[in-house]
Design a protein around this motif. Sequence first.
Motif, PDB file in Angstrom:
ATOM      1  N   LEU A 149       0.839  -1.210   0.000  1.00 32.17           N
ATOM      2  CA  LEU A 149       0.000   0.000   0.000  1.00 32.17           C
ATOM      3  C   LEU A 149       0.869   1.254   0.000  1.00 32.17           C
ATOM      4  N   ASP A 150       1.952   1.217   0.778  1.00 34.59           N
ATOM      5  CA  ASP A 150       2.808   2.405   0.861  1.00 34.59           C
ATOM      6  C   ASP A 150       3.506   2.699  -0.459  1.00 34.59           C
ATOM      7  N   GLU A 151       3.712   1.668  -1.261  1.00 33.46           N
ATOM      8  CA  GLU A 151       4.330   1.908  -2.573  1.00 33.46           C
ATOM      9  C   GLU A 151       3.325   2.513  -3.556  1.00 33.46           C
ATOM     10  N   ILE A 152       2.075   2.088  -3.468  1.00 33.76           N
ATOM     11  CA  ILE A 152       1.121   2.517  -4.512  1.00 33.76           C
ATOM     12  C   ILE A 152       0.360   3.801  -4.163  1.00 33.76           C
TER      13      ILE A 152
END
Lengths: 189, 189
Positions: free
Chosen positions: B183-186
Amino acid sequence: MIKDLITKNRTYRRFHQEFEIRHETLRELVGLARLSASAANLQPLKYILSCDSQRNALIFSCLAWAGYLKDWPGPCEGERPSAYIIILGDTKISQSFGCDHGIAAQSILMGARDRGLGGCMIGSVRREQLRKDLDVPSRYEILLVLALGKPKETVVIEAVGPNGDIKYWRDSEGIHHVPKRSLDEIIIS
Amino acid sequence: MIKDLITKNRTYRRFHQEFEIRHETLRELVGLARLSASAANLQPLKYILSCDSQRNALIFSCLAWAGYLKDWPGPCEGERPSAYIIILGDTKISQSFGCDHGIAAQSILMGARDRGLGGCMIGSVRREQLRKDLDVPSRYEILLVLALGKPKETVVIEAVGPNGDIKYWRDSEGIHHVPKRSLDEIIIS
């Protein structure tokens, strides 16, 4: 079960704007998109979340609403979305995004509906203005804006009439009617 | 609820081929797509259904499977899909289909999963061969093929590792592993 949810998952454009959607809720909704299918599993989609009134206002000013309702410029103050999820395509991962954003948007809106929220997938976006207002780096293509809120309108499905017209309309009581093609029309063999 | 369904809704490529999917079931699944969002409500998608072995074999011969599994040519006889839904774009209604087929495909596969079925969205299709084999009129663009069946494999989600590789793999026990970005990447902001 899923049929009930999909039937209830109408496109909503008027909301209880005062209803607050938390940032954590938006993250959870993107979490549903994260677990959904992506062509060749590339997962090139990225997301911008907004649930504060200032950012919401910037995003709102870049959107066009309900093309067939010629006399309606979009939701008035007080009936605007409480939050947005902007779906971007990361061109460092892929140059084409196929229908990944459709898959993701459907997962997000199903998740929203499941929580009593609702929304609208908006493709008619002043992209360059939005890019500038939110400082969206050029590597990201702006694919879709999802408007989210607690729905404040009734939307009903109608059969497409003999003239084949698919334009939605709003009646004198503010109810929004959406003609859908029949199963027999869309299944060709 | 919806999170559970989306988590269980993995891409499956091996099936209990002997499990029969009825034509009526395919119609009901298209009924979910029918009620889903479509850009400007144009509803340009049309559908071809298949659940008989002869037609299934024709469709199967036009598909490419799991690009990252270089040593696996696709499901063997006995593990092939029991049914297909081919999503077409009707060029008499629109010249562009945006991400409508992604929305429709996600609704159909969620409906399938809800019934204990599963499937795969396949974009790698020998379109001209499929058009010829099934006599698909030229007005229809072939957008996606959905393969459907009763899943016969285990698919697990993994975190993308530090090298960023998103290629899925199958382990020595035949379990299929799919790396998903965090989630933190997207979510970029």
